[in-house]
Write an enzyme that holds these catalytic residues in place. Sequence first.
Site, short mmCIF file in Angstrom:
data_model
loop_
_atom_site.label_atom_id
_atom_site.label_comp_id
_atom_site.label_asym_id
_atom_site.label_seq_id
_atom_site.Cartn_x
_atom_site.Cartn_y
_atom_site.Cartn_z
N ASP A 77 26.40 -38.71 -44.04
CA ASP A 77 26.19 -38.83 -45.49
C ASP A 77 26.86 -40.12 -45.92
O ASP A 77 28.06 -40.14 -46.19
CB ASP A 77 26.84 -37.66 -46.23
CG ASP A 77 25.94 -36.44 -46.31
OD1 ASP A 77 24.72 -36.60 -46.25
OD2 ASP A 77 26.48 -35.33 -46.43
N ARG A 137 26.53 -40.60 -58.22
CA ARG A 137 25.75 -40.72 -56.98
C ARG A 137 24.31 -41.11 -57.28
O ARG A 137 23.59 -41.58 -56.39
CB ARG A 137 25.77 -39.40 -56.21
CG ARG A 137 27.16 -38.98 -55.75
CD ARG A 137 27.16 -37.54 -55.27
NE ARG A 137 26.32 -37.35 -54.09
CZ ARG A 137 25.96 -36.15 -53.63
NH1 ARG A 137 26.37 -35.04 -54.24
NH2 ARG A 137 25.21 -36.05 -52.55
N LYS A 165 17.24 -37.40 -50.87
CA LYS A 165 17.66 -36.10 -51.39
C LYS A 165 17.83 -36.17 -52.91
O LYS A 165 17.93 -37.26 -53.47
CB LYS A 165 18.97 -35.67 -50.71
CG LYS A 165 20.12 -36.69 -50.84
CD LYS A 165 21.27 -36.34 -49.92
CE LYS A 165 22.43 -37.31 -50.09
NZ LYS A 165 23.51 -37.09 -49.13
N HIS A 166 17.83 -35.01 -53.62
CA HIS A 166 17.71 -33.62 -53.22
C HIS A 166 16.51 -33.03 -53.97
O HIS A 166 16.63 -32.72 -55.16
CB HIS A 166 18.95 -32.82 -53.61
CG HIS A 166 20.27 -33.40 -53.15
ND1 HIS A 166 20.91 -34.41 -53.81
CD2 HIS A 166 21.03 -33.08 -52.08
CE1 HIS A 166 22.05 -34.69 -53.19
NE2 HIS A 166 22.15 -33.91 -52.14
N HIS A 221 27.38 -26.58 -54.32
CA HIS A 221 28.46 -26.33 -53.36
C HIS A 221 29.23 -25.07 -53.74
O HIS A 221 29.85 -24.43 -52.88
CB HIS A 221 29.45 -27.50 -53.32
CG HIS A 221 28.87 -28.77 -52.77
ND1 HIS A 221 28.18 -29.67 -53.56
CD2 HIS A 221 28.86 -29.27 -51.51
CE1 HIS A 221 27.77 -30.68 -52.80
NE2 HIS A 221 28.17 -30.47 -51.57
N ASP A 227 19.52 -28.89 -47.34
CA ASP A 227 20.92 -29.22 -47.57
C ASP A 227 21.73 -28.21 -46.75
O ASP A 227 21.19 -27.24 -46.21
CB ASP A 227 21.24 -29.13 -49.06
CG ASP A 227 22.40 -30.06 -49.46
OD1 ASP A 227 23.15 -30.50 -48.57
OD2 ASP A 227 22.56 -30.33 -50.67
#
Length: 518
Positions: free
Chosen positions: A73, A142, A172-173, A185, A257
């Site tokens: 990553d 990000r 992604k995502h 997460h 993921d």
Amino acid sequence: MNHSELRRSVGGLFCVGFPDADANQALLDELVDLTPGGVILFDRNISDVERTRAFVESLLRAIPGNSPIVAVDQEGGRVAHAPGLAKRIPSAMALGAIDDVALVERVADRIGRELCAIGANVDFAPVADLAVEPRNTVIGTRAFGGDPDRVGCFTASFIAGLRSGGIAAVTKHLPGHGGTVGDSHRELPCLEVDWETLEARELLPFRAAISAGSQGIMTAHIVVPALDASAPATLSSTTSRTLLRENLGFSGVCVTDCLEMAAIAETVGVTRGAILALVAGADLLLVSRHIHRAREARDAIVKAVEIGELPIERVIEASARVQRFRNGLPGLRQPLVEEEGEDLAAVVTRRSLTAPRDMAVLRAEMPVTILSFEKKTDRETPGQEGIERFSLNLALRRRRVRSEVMRVPLDPSDAMIAHLQELITLQSDRELILLIRRAHVYEAQRRAIEMLLAHRPSALVISLAEPFDLALVPQARRVLCTFGECEATVEALADALVGKLIPTGRLPVSLAPPGRIL
């Protein structure tokens, strides 16, 4: 296909991570047993280039077949797990603030060559999500920004740069995590938009990624009722088949993921999640930390095939896609030779600084007080200030500015806010700098900033994360944005504050209310 062949084929559908930083025999034995399609490396596995490369070579000898996946990553900014430029390069949002697609490609090319140096061949990047929800912290900086067309251009350029650097991109995502409030997460978030918004906003960067030749697409652990209200995208055939294959026309590898994230692990569980993801149409199953969980999931998938719950054709289809993906990966390259010349990290940091309002130069000869809203760290332990490696306070002192800093919790108490008010009353002869971090998430921080600006409207406000905070402080006259923080960013910021650098960045996000189509 007999049992052992099936077991080996299913093992090849996993990409696994592990806590080890050396190729001990126990790890190698687990890899031999699982026969994964590849591995993913994190900071815990990566040291210097030579040791990491030797580690990777040892791992690859335990994985059968040609060109096993070695993924990282490596986005830049706060998600960067390999040594080198991306550890120092600012976020994707900083690149978005510069609005230079050629620079994005150069940065990605450099990241690609650095990954090749440690033996990697896949980057789980770029992020094609949009920064459209201020309360979203899992994506935030990000993302390149909030405009779908611009993010699509940057995404395509990043993919091209990785390719020229010798690395395959996994974008992604899907279908877009940036508009959610929750963090997958920790929980199972929901993206509450209608199909028209999804198509006009979230999906545009993914279309650009596919057109640019992204070899993989990673799905998000989020529920999107406009697609499938019954399952998260990772476990939804509507996402993996109808949307990705039929609507977007993608023929590459569909990657999940990490299945150990709470959105899956604490709902259906890692093992069941692996089965459901494969049934839905995923090809490569990511288990980032514990190989034994991948092995348990492998065995459960084999059993599901043997009892007829999962068609063998689905395993064959996924295996073929993963193998095509692996066949297209470059072989192990020679280590990167360090190049002399301009420091790309410094170029990006200096060009990304953004002053949406008045120029924020410090007034000459005035001492400075910095109020920094931040998480508690070891450097804040009494008597440990000397371990601080870099900060705006230190950078200003090196420029002969009489500066001092006071660290304030991200969510200060009422007593702390009252103390801050007393402090600035006593320091009316000093410049006041407010280093703010996600005040749109921390209500008490917002109240503290409002109080401080009410007493000192000339205070200089510096947003160090997503610039959504600016919508909360329209009264702030002097504002700077950095879109993240690293040593190079701090140095550029200090230069701007003493008049040696003129900020030229542009806001890469809209400060319009959440949900509005840009």
